[in-house]
Design a protein around this motif. Structure first.
Motif, mmCIF file in Angstrom:
data_model
loop_
_atom_site.group_PDB
_atom_site.id
_atom_site.type_symbol
_atom_site.label_atom_id
_atom_site.label_comp_id
_atom_site.label_asym_id
_atom_site.label_seq_id
_atom_site.Cartn_x
_atom_site.Cartn_y
_atom_site.Cartn_z
ATOM 1 N N GLY A 1 13.884 20.165 -6.311
ATOM 2 C CA GLY A 1 13.373 21.416 -5.766
ATOM 3 C C GLY A 1 12.521 21.160 -4.548
ATOM 4 N N VAL A 2 12.532 22.111 -3.609
ATOM 5 C CA VAL A 2 11.669 22.037 -2.431
ATOM 6 C C VAL A 2 11.022 23.406 -2.284
ATOM 7 C CG1 VAL A 2 11.545 21.733 0.069
ATOM 8 C CG2 VAL A 2 13.125 20.338 -1.277
ATOM 9 N N SER A 3 9.732 23.398 -2.028
ATOM 10 C CA SER A 3 9.030 24.675 -1.902
ATOM 11 C C SER A 3 8.240 24.676 -0.609
ATOM 12 C CB SER A 3 8.093 24.848 -3.106
ATOM 13 O OG SER A 3 7.440 26.088 -3.031
ATOM 14 N N ALA A 4 8.241 25.832 0.078
ATOM 15 C CA ALA A 4 7.410 25.995 1.269
ATOM 16 C C ALA A 4 6.087 26.602 0.835
ATOM 17 C CB ALA A 4 8.102 26.898 2.268
ATOM 18 N N PHE A 5 5.027 26.248 1.510
ATOM 19 C CA PHE A 5 3.752 26.900 1.203
ATOM 20 C C PHE A 5 2.910 27.027 2.463
ATOM 21 C CE2 PHE A 5 0.872 23.195 1.094
ATOM 22 C CZ PHE A 5 1.789 22.160 1.029
ATOM 23 N N PHE A 6 2.093 28.071 2.492
ATOM 24 C CA PHE A 6 1.275 28.357 3.664
ATOM 25 C C PHE A 6 0.007 29.051 3.203
ATOM 26 C CE2 PHE A 6 -0.004 31.349 7.072
ATOM 27 C CZ PHE A 6 -0.284 30.425 8.057
ATOM 28 N N LYS A 7 -1.115 28.578 3.742
ATOM 29 C CA LYS A 7 -2.414 29.119 3.336
ATOM 30 C C LYS A 7 -2.899 30.086 4.407
ATOM 31 C CE LYS A 7 -5.220 26.499 1.308
ATOM 32 N NZ LYS A 7 -5.445 27.444 0.209
ATOM 33 N N THR A 8 -3.336 31.258 3.997
ATOM 34 C CA THR A 8 -3.831 32.213 4.985
ATOM 35 C C THR A 8 -4.882 33.121 4.354
ATOM 36 O OG1 THR A 8 -3.167 33.866 6.630
ATOM 37 C CG2 THR A 8 -2.055 33.948 4.504
ATOM 38 N N LYS A 9 -5.447 33.962 5.184
ATOM 39 C CA LYS A 9 -6.388 34.961 4.674
ATOM 40 C C LYS A 9 -5.737 36.319 4.810
ATOM 41 C CE LYS A 9 -10.760 32.636 5.602
ATOM 42 N NZ LYS A 9 -11.270 32.565 4.228
ATOM 43 N N ALA A 10 -5.999 37.197 3.866
ATOM 44 C CA ALA A 10 -5.441 38.540 3.956
ATOM 45 C C ALA A 10 -6.548 39.536 3.651
ATOM 46 C CB ALA A 10 -4.289 38.700 2.969
ATOM 47 N N THR A 11 -6.279 40.804 4.032
ATOM 48 C CA THR A 11 -7.271 41.837 3.809
ATOM 49 C C THR A 11 -6.989 42.527 2.488
ATOM 50 O OG1 THR A 11 -7.530 42.183 6.154
ATOM 51 C CG2 THR A 11 -8.218 43.973 4.723
ATOM 52 N N VAL B 1 12.469 39.111 2.922
ATOM 53 C CA VAL B 1 11.473 39.875 2.159
ATOM 54 C C VAL B 1 11.176 39.159 0.844
ATOM 55 C CG1 VAL B 1 12.052 42.124 3.139
ATOM 56 C CG2 VAL B 1 13.287 41.283 1.131
ATOM 57 N N GLY B 2 10.174 39.654 0.144
ATOM 58 C CA GLY B 2 9.822 39.098 -1.152
ATOM 59 C C GLY B 2 9.214 40.195 -1.993
ATOM 60 N N SER B 3 9.294 40.031 -3.329
ATOM 61 C CA SER B 3 8.708 41.052 -4.197
ATOM 62 C C SER B 3 7.208 41.129 -3.943
ATOM 63 C CB SER B 3 8.915 40.701 -5.668
ATOM 64 O OG SER B 3 10.200 40.220 -5.878
ATOM 65 N N GLN B 4 6.668 42.347 -4.045
ATOM 66 C CA GLN B 4 5.229 42.499 -3.831
ATOM 67 C C GLN B 4 4.516 42.271 -5.154
ATOM 68 O OE1 GLN B 4 4.492 45.999 -1.477
ATOM 69 N NE2 GLN B 4 5.758 45.208 0.157
ATOM 70 N N VAL B 5 4.507 40.989 -5.555
ATOM 71 C CA VAL B 5 3.857 40.592 -6.800
ATOM 72 C C VAL B 5 2.895 39.449 -6.477
ATOM 73 C CG1 VAL B 5 5.738 41.278 -8.340
ATOM 74 C CG2 VAL B 5 5.768 39.009 -7.298
ATOM 75 N N LEU C 1 -2.681 46.802 -9.778
ATOM 76 C CA LEU C 1 -2.258 46.775 -8.376
ATOM 77 C C LEU C 1 -3.370 46.236 -7.485
ATOM 78 C CD1 LEU C 1 -0.416 50.202 -8.161
ATOM 79 C CD2 LEU C 1 0.581 47.924 -8.385
ATOM 80 N N LEU C 2 -2.978 45.493 -6.476
ATOM 81 C CA LEU C 2 -3.923 44.981 -5.482
ATOM 82 C C LEU C 2 -3.451 45.429 -4.107
ATOM 83 C CD1 LEU C 2 -4.475 41.199 -6.399
ATOM 84 C CD2 LEU C 2 -6.165 43.022 -6.559
ATOM 85 N N PRO C 3 -4.286 46.169 -3.350
ATOM 86 C CA PRO C 3 -3.875 46.539 -1.994
ATOM 87 C C PRO C 3 -4.145 45.395 -1.028
ATOM 88 C CG PRO C 3 -5.928 47.634 -2.575
ATOM 89 C CD PRO C 3 -5.592 46.728 -3.714
ATOM 90 N N ILE C 4 -3.072 44.714 -0.612
ATOM 91 C CA ILE C 4 -3.231 43.582 0.301
ATOM 92 C C ILE C 4 -2.529 43.913 1.610
ATOM 93 C CG2 ILE C 4 -2.730 41.137 0.672
ATOM 94 C CD1 ILE C 4 -2.645 40.929 -2.443
ATOM 95 N N ASN C 5 -3.269 43.805 2.703
ATOM 96 C CA ASN C 5 -2.741 44.135 4.035
ATOM 97 C C ASN C 5 -2.030 45.493 4.024
ATOM 98 O OD1 ASN C 5 -3.725 41.750 4.911
ATOM 99 N ND2 ASN C 5 -1.740 40.787 5.323
ATOM 100 N N GLY C 6 -2.582 46.426 3.278
ATOM 101 C CA GLY C 6 -2.029 47.778 3.269
ATOM 102 C C GLY C 6 -0.819 47.962 2.371
#
Lengths: 902, 114
Positions: A182-192, A234-238, A259-264
């Motif tokens: 398996g290979v997985s991509a990952f990226f760290k960021t900040k969101a509102t 796209v990806g599921s909003q989970v 539910l979590l409101p992330i980036n609107g």
């Protein structure tokens, strides 16, 4: 039979008889006696001797079996007796030791404290190194099969090795390398999180759908992502939330489905990650989402197809039966094919892929600076421990010498040397055990200090004291005991009986002095090495912190907000920034504010070309030239100095004037030895030339040191500046922290649609860069100071003992007319001579060893004479202080009393 | 004729302790005492007797020392320790009450049937 005459207690005292080898022969004798007696009786009754023997043996039963049984029973009994005896003698030794220790409590306390600190320091540093370099991130199963992907490529004549690549490349590796399960991509960021006034920021990891299953991270509550959650673009909003985030909400069991409101957008919580798991980088993560769910916000709609956007990292799990080189060559093939397919002439198509450790502290090009410094500090801790051991050894030696007569008497009375050796070692063991127990407590404090003060960015597992570290502590303590106890014990046992009994106590001191002076010399030398290390790191830190980077780090705030993501049009976003720019100075404590676009210090960088006559461009290290659009108050806000020419005028700021300011680095590279002010060049594809009006000092872009970038500055409405303001820089008069809250609420109240406004001080932004130096400077200083105190205590003990031993001699000297000053000089000379030899030795070691410290230092020579001299002075001062009290006592010796004392 | 009485180890221990209560003896003497006193009714292998002696020594109920026998041979003498003496008293009490109980039962009249 002597055994018969001597009662068992005396026999035990003198260790006679009871030899296990005699067990079998005793049983033999006993059986033989029985048979002989029976034969005698039968023969006396008229039986033939041979028949009598047969009869006796028949009555007895199986002789061989009986012999075996009886020997087994006797051996068992003797073994138990022996064990009891050893236990009793150990208890006796222990009582004796404790009695002895209680006679000089202050010296003992200091010695134990020194040993405690030595063991604790070594344990904590081992724990830190273990966590940083050895232990995989918490929660990952079979971590040795999991690798970070490192891509190695040439750029110009330099080779770069990095983890950051484009998403299509990681996806290609995932689909075309059979050696990976398996290979997985990952990226760290900040969101509102949320909106408007209440908006806040969360740390989000964007990951592929197989991320949790690949790492083997079990989700204790809810479920992990599946491939179905991840279908680029796209990806599921989970979302899976971290254990810490979940606990922050009060650890509700019914969190799944919230539910979590992330980036609107509304995200559904589907799981809670296990405690301790904080992603692969061990930095703070609040939640994980499928990469497709937020990637477009970060990298735009083309995120999964753009080959020129380098942003994600890859992690892969090797199939269990395959060697890493196979996977590396397969991945390298994919990598090269992808590079060739891009048809970019400047791309290196012969790059390679390296499977690195899952720990980002161990990269293919070496250890991270933090782990390097930690390794150094572990070495330093061991040195502190050695110094403490030398103290213990010195102390025990002194006691062994004091007790020479007593030991000789015991030897003469027949106490075995082995028994005596055990007893002398018991002293060291008692000290060691007390110190190890105390060290476990001290370790907790030291651990908290290191984790939260020195390496705060790392999410540590609950405690770094696990079973392995505990085992290490015990091993270190045992080592310390052996190191500290063995020499004095050997010395003690070697006592020559007749000599010791004949000589009077005051004659004894001399012979053992040599070894103890040698220990002092070693202590002094090691302390000096640590002090020099501390000096070098402190100097480095001062050089780094004191460096003028063109930004007043402590008073400048970086204000950013993601308006586009919150649905603002470019014009609306620009308006919001301008409003913030206008209103920020109304807050008390704000001195000035400036808007920046395109290239923002510590955030983003874009380059533009300057058309120099002749078309040749000098190579710029770090790339560029980079360009920023700035309002005229930018340099006033950062605190950068205009070296030549001038800043922009308000008129130039408002109109699309073609003027620029270049930084010193760019000026030096393109116009060496010239004043570029007044020259006019075309920028990028702008047909009209832009005139240079000033030269400004080089302002930090990303790295605090060794990372200067050539940059030019344009007014905000220059045709090359597009995209509107990216950040607001705010300079405060005093401490910026009180301003932050007011500033945020002022800006967020601009509109109910406002996203979270991120406000960071530049000091906080660069803090991680300072960490290796801070860690080195503070820990070297701490350990150096501890070493100095320990060595001084050791010196004090030795000198005090020396004076006590020579009271008679000193008395004679004074009686013969020596001045008090002469006596003081005699004593101090002893101490300073040992320290002097230690200083020479230590300086030599430091000169040699500090070569490897070179790349951890900044603008500091590892042979800086000031540091060496100051360290030596500190050591001499400590030595003088430590010997002054014994020396004064020696000077106050009353010759009459001293001579009568015999 | 070995073990024809099926003597239990605990019973043998009791006999040995009892014999030693009169004074220190070597193993042969202990064996003879038991045979003589029981008028040869109790015949055990000497092996069992010695095992008993050594086990009692292991438990600290008897102590042993080497000495010289009447026939001028080197012999191992056993004597009862204070702990052994206590043990002997306790075992005699236990054995007596046990034997009484057994006797009561085997000498009982047939119970009156209701």
């Amino acid at each position: 039979m002597i055994e018969h005459l001597v009662p068992p207690s005396v026999r035990r005292l003198f260790r006679l008889g009871d030899d296990p080898r005699s067990v079998a022969s005793n049983v033999d004798d006993e059986i033989a006696f029985h048979i002989a007696m029976r034969v005698d009786a039968l023969v006396a009754g008229g039986m033939d001797p041979r028949a009598a023997r047969e009869r006796a043996e028949q009555e007895y039963g199986d002789l061989i079996r009986s012999h075996r049984e009886l020997v087994a029973v006797d051996r068992r009994r003797l073994g138990r007796v022996r064990r009891e005896e050893i236990l009793m003698s150990m208890l006796e030794d222990l009582r004796y030791t404790v009695r002895g220790l209680r006679r000089s409590p202050a010296v003992m306390a200091l010695t134990i404290a020194a040993l405690t600190v030595g063991i604790a320091a070594t344990t904590v540093m081992f724990g830190v190194v273990d966590q940083l370099l050895i232990e995989p991130p918490a929660g990952v199963t079979a971590a040795s099969q999991v690798h970070r992907l490192y891509f190695r490529q040439k750029q110009g004549d330099k080779t770069y090795t990095g983890t950051v690549e484009s998403y299509p490349l990681i996806a290609a590796v995932a689909s075309r390398v059979p050696a990976f399960s398996g290979v997985s991509a990952f990226f760290k960021t900040k969101a509102t999180l949320g909106q408007g006034r209440d908006a806040s920021s969360v740390d989000v990891d964007l990951v592929s759908g197989n991320y949790f299953s690949l790492l083997g991270v079990r989700i204790p509550l809810g479920r992990a992502f599946t491939a179905a959650d991840d279908h680029p673009p796209v990806g599921s909003q989970v979302a899976v939330v971290s254990d810490a985030y979940w606990r922050g909400l009060g650890a509700p069991r019914d969190i799944i489905g919230r539910l979590l409101p992330i980036n609107g957008k509304q995200f559904t919580i589907i799981g809670v990650a296990p405690a301790g798991f904080s992603g692969l980088d061990r930095t703070r993560v609040d939640l994980w989402v499928p990469i497709g769910a937020l990637a477009a916000d970060v990298e735009g709609a083309e995120w999964n197809t753009s080959q020129n956007a380098f942003w994600v990292e890859g992690v892969a799990r090797l199939r269990p039966d395959l060697p890493a080189p196979t996977a590396e060559s397969q991945t390298t093939t994919v990598f090269r094919n992808e590079m060739v397919a891009m048809h970019e002439p400047w791309l290196d198509t012969l790059g390679t892929v390296v499977l690195g450790s899952i720990n980002d502290t161990r990269t293919p090009s070496g250890f991270s600076p933090e782990s390097k410094v930690s390794l150094w500090l572990m070495g330093v801790a061991v040195v502190v421990l050695l110094i403490a051991c030398a103290n213990v050894a010195n102390l025990l030696l002194a006691r062994a010498v004091q007790r020479r007569r007593e030991i000789a008497v015991r030897l003469a009375l027949g106490v075995s040397r082995g028994r005596l050796f055990r007893q002398l070692l018991t002293e060291a063991a008692v000290l060691g055990v007390i110190a190890a127990a105390a060290a476990l407590i001290v370790t907790r404090w030291l651990e908290v200090f290191v984790e939260h003060v020195l390496l705060p960015g790392i999410v540590w597992s609950d405690t770094i004291i696990d079973r392995r570290v505990l085992a290490f502590t015990v091993a270190v303590a045992i080592l310390a005991i052996v190191l500290a106890g063995i020499v004095p014990a050997v010395q003690g046992v070697r006592t020559d009986v007749s000599d010791s009994l004949k000589e009077s106590s005051r004659q004894v001191a001399g012979s053992r002095g040599g070894l103890r002076v040698a220990l002092l010399v070693v202590q002094a030398a090691l302390s000096l090495v640590l002090l020099i290390g501390a000096g070098l790191f402190v100097t480095s830190l001062r050089n780094v912190v004191g460096r003028n980077v063109g930004i007043d780090l402590d008073h400048t705030l970086l204000v950013t907000m993601d308006l586009k993501r919150a649905g603002f049009s470019p014009a609306q976003a620009a308006q919001a920034f301008e409003s913030a720019h206008d209103r920020a100075p109304t807050i008390r404590g704000v001195r000035s504010a400036a808007l920046v676009s395109v290239t923002v210090p510590a955030r983003s960088a874009s380059a533009v070309s300057i058309k120099l006559p002749g078309g040749t461009h000098p190579q710029l290290s770090g790339g560029g030239p980079y360009y920023s659009g700035i309002t005229d108050d930018f340099f006033r806000t950062t605190g950068a100095r205009i070296v030549q020419g001038r800043a922009f005028t308000p008129d130039e700021e408002r109109s699309p004037s073609r003027v620029m300011i270049v930084n010193q680095m760019l000026a030096d590279a393109y116009w060496p030895g010239e004043n570029p002010v007044g020259k006019c060049y075309q920028l990028g594809d702008d047909p009209t030339c832009t005139r240079i009006v000033g030269v400004v000092q080089t302002v930090m872009l990303f790295g605090l040191v060794r990372d200067d970038r050539a940059t030019l500055y344009l007014p905000p409405h220059h045709p090359m500046v597009s995209g509107g303001p990216e950040a607001l820089l705010v300079r405060t008069a005093g401490d910026p922290q009180p301003v932050v809250r007011q500033l945020r609420s002022l800006i967020q109240s601009y509109s109910p649609r406002m996203p979270f406004v991120s406000i960071q001080s530049y000091a906080d932004i660069v803090a991680p860069q300072l960490r290796p130096w801070r860690l080195g400077a503070s820990m070297f200083t701490l350990f150096g100071a501890i070493a100095l105190v320990i060595a001084a205590v050791g010196l004090y003990c030795v000198m005090a003992y020396w004076v006590a031993q020579r009271t008679h001699e000193i008395g004679v000297r004074i009686a013969l007319g020596a001045q008090r000053f002469d006596v003081v000089r005699l004593v101090s000379w002893q101490a300073l001579r040992a320290v002097g030899v230690g200083v020479v030795l230590g300086a030599a070691v430091a000169l040699f060893a500090s070569r490897w410290l070179g790349d951890l230092l900044y603008e500091t020579s590892p042979h800086d004479p000031t540091v060496y001299v100051l360290a030596a002075l500190a050591l001499f001062l400590a030595a003088a202080l430590a010997s002054v009290f014994p020396a004064r006592r020696s000077a106050s010796v009353d010759p009459v009393i001293a001579l009568r004392a015999e | 004729m070995a073990d024809d009485l099926g003597l239990l180890q605990g019973t043998l221990d009791l006999l040995v302790l009892k014999v030693l209560a009169w004074g220190p003896l070597h193993g042969y003497a202990v064996a003879r005492w038991i045979k003589d006193q029981s008028q040869d009714a109790i015949t055990v292998e000497d092996r069992a007797l010695y095992l008993s002696l050594h086990r009692l020594e292991e438990r600290g109920w008897v102590a042993a020392e080497w000495g010289v026998s009447d026939s001028n041979r080197r012999a191992k003498y056993y004597r009862l320790t204070p702990a052994g003496r206590r043990q002997l008293r306790a075992r005699i009490a236990h054995w007596t009450s046990y034997a009484d109980a057994v006797f009561r039962i085997i000498r009982a009249e047939a119970p009156a049937r209701p």
